[in-house]
Design an enzyme around this catalytic site. Structure first.
Site, mmCIF file in Angstrom:
data_model
loop_
_atom_site.group_PDB
_atom_site.id
_atom_site.type_symbol
_atom_site.label_atom_id
_atom_site.label_comp_id
_atom_site.label_asym_id
_atom_site.label_seq_id
_atom_site.Cartn_x
_atom_site.Cartn_y
_atom_site.Cartn_z
ATOM 1 N N TYR A 185 1.898 -0.256 8.880
ATOM 2 C CA TYR A 185 0.867 -0.208 7.822
ATOM 3 C C TYR A 185 0.210 1.175 7.798
ATOM 4 O O TYR A 185 0.039 1.786 6.733
ATOM 5 C CB TYR A 185 -0.158 -1.304 8.100
ATOM 6 C CG TYR A 185 -1.313 -1.367 7.132
ATOM 7 C CD1 TYR A 185 -1.129 -1.827 5.832
ATOM 8 C CD2 TYR A 185 -2.602 -0.980 7.515
ATOM 9 C CE1 TYR A 185 -2.200 -1.905 4.941
ATOM 10 C CE2 TYR A 185 -3.665 -1.055 6.638
ATOM 11 C CZ TYR A 185 -3.467 -1.517 5.356
ATOM 12 O OH TYR A 185 -4.524 -1.588 4.485
ATOM 13 N N SER B 212 -6.592 3.295 3.970
ATOM 14 C CA SER B 212 -7.302 2.415 4.901
ATOM 15 C C SER B 212 -7.952 3.238 6.003
ATOM 16 O O SER B 212 -7.340 4.173 6.538
ATOM 17 C CB SER B 212 -6.338 1.423 5.541
ATOM 18 O OG SER B 212 -7.023 0.705 6.549
HETATM 19 N N1 LIG Z 1 -9.117 -5.899 3.028
HETATM 20 C C1 LIG Z 1 -9.161 -4.913 3.910
HETATM 21 O O1 LIG Z 1 -9.709 -5.054 5.019
HETATM 22 C C2 LIG Z 1 -8.579 -3.561 3.552
HETATM 23 C C3 LIG Z 1 -8.938 -2.464 4.364
HETATM 24 C C4 LIG Z 1 -8.400 -1.215 4.066
HETATM 25 C C5 LIG Z 1 -7.535 -1.055 3.001
HETATM 26 N N2 LIG Z 1 -7.211 -2.137 2.225
HETATM 27 C C6 LIG Z 1 -6.290 -1.899 1.111
HETATM 28 O O2 LIG Z 1 -6.909 -2.301 -0.087
HETATM 29 C C7 LIG Z 1 -5.918 -2.755 -1.011
HETATM 30 C C8 LIG Z 1 -6.289 -4.146 -1.507
HETATM 31 O O3 LIG Z 1 -6.296 -5.025 -0.404
HETATM 32 P P1 LIG Z 1 -6.974 -6.477 -0.486
HETATM 33 O O4 LIG Z 1 -7.660 -6.679 0.800
HETATM 34 O O5 LIG Z 1 -7.710 -6.617 -1.771
HETATM 35 O O6 LIG Z 1 -5.648 -7.392 -0.485
HETATM 36 P P2 LIG Z 1 -5.392 -8.866 -1.055
HETATM 37 O O7 LIG Z 1 -6.666 -9.622 -1.172
HETATM 38 O O8 LIG Z 1 -4.275 -9.428 -0.245
HETATM 39 O O9 LIG Z 1 -4.858 -8.589 -2.556
HETATM 40 C C9 LIG Z 1 -3.642 -7.920 -2.713
HETATM 41 C C10 LIG Z 1 -3.334 -7.788 -4.192
HETATM 42 O O10 LIG Z 1 -2.143 -7.000 -4.305
HETATM 43 C C11 LIG Z 1 -1.207 -7.709 -5.103
HETATM 44 N N3 LIG Z 1 0.147 -7.352 -4.671
HETATM 45 C C12 LIG Z 1 0.728 -7.528 -3.464
HETATM 46 N N4 LIG Z 1 1.985 -7.042 -3.477
HETATM 47 C C13 LIG Z 1 2.198 -6.550 -4.721
HETATM 48 C C14 LIG Z 1 3.273 -5.910 -5.371
HETATM 49 N N5 LIG Z 1 4.445 -5.681 -4.731
HETATM 50 N N6 LIG Z 1 3.130 -5.538 -6.669
HETATM 51 C C15 LIG Z 1 1.960 -5.755 -7.335
HETATM 52 N N7 LIG Z 1 0.905 -6.353 -6.771
HETATM 53 C C16 LIG Z 1 1.012 -6.749 -5.483
HETATM 54 C C17 LIG Z 1 -1.540 -9.183 -4.929
HETATM 55 O O11 LIG Z 1 -1.065 -9.923 -6.050
HETATM 56 P P3 LIG Z 1 -0.062 -11.190 -5.890
HETATM 57 O O12 LIG Z 1 -0.799 -12.195 -5.053
HETATM 58 O O13 LIG Z 1 0.198 -11.643 -7.279
HETATM 59 O O14 LIG Z 1 1.142 -10.653 -5.176
HETATM 60 C C18 LIG Z 1 -3.069 -9.113 -4.888
HETATM 61 O O15 LIG Z 1 -3.581 -9.027 -6.187
HETATM 62 C C19 LIG Z 1 -4.578 -2.726 -0.253
HETATM 63 O O16 LIG Z 1 -3.889 -1.539 -0.599
HETATM 64 C C20 LIG Z 1 -5.000 -2.689 1.210
HETATM 65 O O17 LIG Z 1 -4.051 -2.068 2.014
HETATM 66 C C21 LIG Z 1 -7.719 -3.378 2.478
#
Ligand SMILES: NC(=O)c1ccc[n+]([C@@H]2O[C@H](COP(=O)([O-])OP(=O)(O)OC[C@H]3O[C@@H](n4cnc5c(N)ncnc54)[C@H](OP(=O)(O)O)[C@@H]3O)[C@@H](O)[C@H]2O)c1
Length: 245
Positions: free
Chosen positions: A153, A140
């Site tokens: 985080y 991130s």
């Molecule tokens: N969005 C942002 O602003 C942002 C910025 C920087 C970095 N990131 C990083 O990008 C990645 C994706 O984030 P996102 O924004 O796409 O999040 P999101 O929309 O909340 O999606 C999270 C995904 O991870 C899965 N997940 C959660 N816990 C899990 C576990 N223990 N085992 C397997 N799957 C799991 C969820 O599936 P279920 O619902 O089935 O649990 C869902 O498919 C993350 O690593 C996050 O830290 C995001």
């Protein structure tokens, strides 16, 4: 000549960035394993979206922090076409918690899912990915900002960045690249959770491009790292954030 079917495993692909990555990789010709933890319906929806665009995919449940489930995930993924070419580790959580004693359980939770999860996925990826393959983990850009309440985080993602660089060195001789992609604020459930409209608007303005990232902005860069053009990018953290940090 029969070409092998390239297979990609995307963790956390039932929504958000992981879903966009899964859809993009399917467009690029990968057979995609759509991993999820809890929401089978959302994972099935991702598979349906991929099939509707002419791609191929299957959903496999596994909690990335559970060793038995991760081992089975990789065995099942590899069994489909006998090979695994690419692993994108996107699964993650982002609970907000200040560095105060009562936050210890939130700290444990995020380290468990984000850091132990990354260790397990990277470890099994290292064993399973074909020589010449690619491994990409999500970090991130907020690491560069040090906002209050992001301590646990940020600690988990700093750990991910460390693991990525070390693994790239450990895989010397196998022509496997290992990189992290570090998005800025991106329009997904993880970003919106717990924020007021005013907070969303002020974070949106932090990038000089004055918008949130879209999951496809992140998927484009991951697709580049996964493709031929990315072959000389190794052991890097690629920030994708519109100038946010
Ligand atoms: N969005 C942002 O602003 C942002 C910025 C920087 C970095 N990131 C990083 O990008 C990645 C994706 O984030 P996102 O924004 O796409 O999040 P999101 O929309 O909340 O999606 C999270 C995904 O991870 C899965 N997940 C959660 N816990 C899990 C576990 N223990 N085992 C397997 N799957 C799991 C969820 O599936 P279920 O619902 O089935 O649990 C869902 O498919 C993350 O690593 C996050 O830290 C995001």
């Amino acid at each position: 000549m029969i070409y092998p079917i390239k297979t990609a495993l995307v963790t956390g692909a039932s929504r958000g960035i992981g879903q966009a990555v899964a859809m993009r990789l399917a467009q690029d010709g990968f057979y995609v394993i759509v991993n999820y933890a809890h929401d089978l319906q959302a994972a099935d929806d991702t598979v349906e979206l991929i099939l509707a665009q002419g791609g191929k995919a299957t959903a496999i449940q596994a909690d990335v922090a559970n060793e038995v489930e991760v081992q089975q995930l990789f065995e099942q993924a590899k069994a489909i076409h006998g090979r695994l070419d690419l692993v994108v580790h996107s699964a993650g959580i982002m609970p907000m918690a200040k560095i105060i004693p009562s936050s210890l359980s939130a700290f444990d939770q995020v380290i468990h899912t984000n850091l132990r999860g990354a260790f397990l996925v990277l470890a099994y990826a290292a064993e399973s990915v074909e020589n010449g393959g690619r491994i990409i983990a999500l970090s991130s850009s907020v690491i560069a900002k040090s906002f209050p309440a992001y301590g646990a985080y940020i600690a988990s993602k700093a750990g991910v960045e460390g693991l990525v660089r070390v693994l790239a060195n450990e895989l010397r001789g196998r022509n496997i690249t290992v990189n992290a992609v570090a998005p800025g604020p991106t329009s997904t459930a993880l970003f919106y959770q717990g924020k007021t409209q005013a907070q969303i608007e002020s974070i949106t303005q932090l990038s000089p491009l004055e918008r949130l990232g879209q999951p496809e902005d992140i998927a484009n860069v991951i697709a580049t790292l996964a493709g031929k053009e990315g072959s000389w990018i190794n052991a890097q953290v690629v920030r994708v954030n519109g100038g946010f940090a």
